[in-house]
Design a protein around this motif. Sequence first.
Motif, PDB file in Angstrom:
ATOM      1  N   THR A  27     -11.597  -3.211  -1.775  1.00 17.82           N
ATOM      2  CA  THR A  27     -10.909  -2.737  -2.971  1.00 17.82           C
ATOM      3  C   THR A  27     -10.023  -3.885  -3.432  1.00 17.82           C
ATOM      4  N   VAL A  28     -10.047  -4.196  -4.736  1.00 19.20           N
ATOM      5  CA  VAL A  28      -9.291  -5.346  -5.233  1.00 19.20           C
ATOM      6  C   VAL A  28      -8.311  -4.938  -6.318  1.00 19.20           C
ATOM      7  N   LYS A  29      -7.070  -5.413  -6.170  1.00 17.91           N
ATOM      8  CA  LYS A  29      -6.050  -5.299  -7.215  1.00 17.91           C
ATOM      9  C   LYS A  29      -5.747  -6.727  -7.639  1.00 17.91           C
ATOM     10  N   THR A  30      -5.267  -6.908  -8.873  1.00 16.32           N
ATOM     11  CA  THR A  30      -4.991  -8.271  -9.338  1.00 16.32           C
ATOM     12  C   THR A  30      -3.610  -8.383  -9.958  1.00 16.32           C
ATOM     13  N   ALA A  31      -3.095  -9.618  -9.929  1.00 13.59           N
ATOM     14  CA  ALA A  31      -1.820  -9.945 -10.572  1.00 13.59           C
ATOM     15  C   ALA A  31      -1.971 -11.348 -11.172  1.00 13.59           C
ATOM     16  N   GLY A  32      -1.308 -11.572 -12.294  1.00 20.82           N
ATOM     17  CA  GLY A  32      -1.421 -12.855 -12.985  1.00 20.82           C
ATOM     18  C   GLY A  32      -0.465 -13.924 -12.497  1.00 20.82           C
ATOM     19  N   ASP A  33       0.562 -13.530 -11.740  1.00 24.02           N
ATOM     20  CA  ASP A  33       1.504 -14.512 -11.186  1.00 24.02           C
ATOM     21  C   ASP A  33       2.300 -13.870 -10.058  1.00 24.02           C
ATOM     22  N   GLY A  34       3.173 -14.659  -9.443  1.00 21.72           N
ATOM     23  CA  GLY A  34       3.932 -14.193  -8.290  1.00 21.72           C
ATOM     24  C   GLY A  34       4.890 -13.055  -8.588  1.00 21.72           C
ATOM     25  N   VAL A  35       5.502 -13.070  -9.764  1.00 21.08           N
ATOM     26  CA  VAL A  35       6.447 -12.018 -10.130  1.00 21.08           C
ATOM     27  C   VAL A  35       5.721 -10.675 -10.227  1.00 21.08           C
ATOM     28  N   GLU A  36       4.576 -10.691 -10.917  1.00 19.66           N
ATOM     29  CA  GLU A  36       3.765  -9.477 -11.064  1.00 19.66           C
ATOM     30  C   GLU A  36       3.280  -8.989  -9.685  1.00 19.66           C
ATOM     31  N   ALA A  37       2.913  -9.927  -8.825  1.00 23.54           N
ATOM     32  CA  ALA A  37       2.443  -9.573  -7.475  1.00 23.54           C
ATOM     33  C   ALA A  37       3.537  -8.855  -6.683  1.00 23.54           C
ATOM     34  N   LEU A  38       4.759  -9.386  -6.721  1.00 19.01           N
ATOM     35  CA  LEU A  38       5.863  -8.746  -5.992  1.00 19.01           C
ATOM     36  C   LEU A  38       6.156  -7.352  -6.540  1.00 19.01           C
ATOM     37  N   GLU A  39       6.070  -7.203  -7.867  1.00 14.72           N
ATOM     38  CA  GLU A  39       6.288  -5.889  -8.481  1.00 14.72           C
ATOM     39  C   GLU A  39       5.247  -4.896  -7.962  1.00 14.72           C
ATOM     40  N   GLN A  40       3.983  -5.324  -7.906  1.00  8.60           N
ATOM     41  CA  GLN A  40       2.918  -4.442  -7.411  1.00  8.60           C
ATOM     42  C   GLN A  40       3.124  -4.088  -5.942  1.00  8.60           C
ATOM     43  N   MET A  41       3.608  -5.046  -5.161  1.00  4.54           N
ATOM     44  CA  MET A  41       3.778  -4.823  -3.726  1.00  4.54           C
ATOM     45  C   MET A  41       4.932  -3.875  -3.421  1.00  4.54           C
ATOM     46  N   GLN A  42       5.850  -3.690  -4.392  1.00  2.57           N
ATOM     47  CA  GLN A  42       6.924  -2.710  -4.214  1.00  2.57           C
ATOM     48  C   GLN A  42       6.336  -1.303  -4.151  1.00  2.57           C
ATOM     49  N   GLY A  43       5.307  -1.068  -4.984  1.00  6.92           N
ATOM     50  CA  GLY A  43       4.680   0.245  -5.045  1.00  6.92           C
ATOM     51  C   GLY A  43       3.795   0.520  -3.838  1.00  6.92           C
ATOM     52  N   SER A  44       2.778  -0.305  -3.660  1.00  5.90           N
ATOM     53  CA  SER A  44       1.892  -0.127  -2.509  1.00  5.90           C
ATOM     54  C   SER A  44       1.514  -1.498  -1.972  1.00  5.90           C
TER      55      SER A  44
END
Length: 122
Positions: A27-44
């Motif tokens: 299963t793949v999720k994507t982020a365009g940069d590090g800030v977006e990645a950290l935001e996503q990692m807060q959720g799951s």
Amino acid sequence: MSTVLVVEDSVTQREMIEDLLKGSGLTVKTAGDGVEALEQMQGSCPDIVVMDIVMPRMNGYELCRRIKTDPKTERVPVVMCSSKGEEFDRYWGMKQGADAYIAKPFQPQELVGTVKQLLRKA
């Protein structure tokens, strides 16, 4: 099924890596940069992160340091996947806490194999 977070600012590269990993049953999720990645990692929290190094807002080195110093995410394996292929770049990436470093361009089986191997260890 394991979830991979792909952090890559190039849409072409991101889609190529996403298709490759989805094709191998992940299963793949994507982020365009590090800030977006950290935001996503807060959720799951993903099971593994595959990231580029050269990105806007927050580069891969900084993102890796943040993942590895946060008690919630420190155990998440990180694969750096970058066109910065010099020995120093590899050394510096591992020094930031990366679990693996793959230089672009890479063979598809190299990326999939590395991700699956790290998921088995996790």
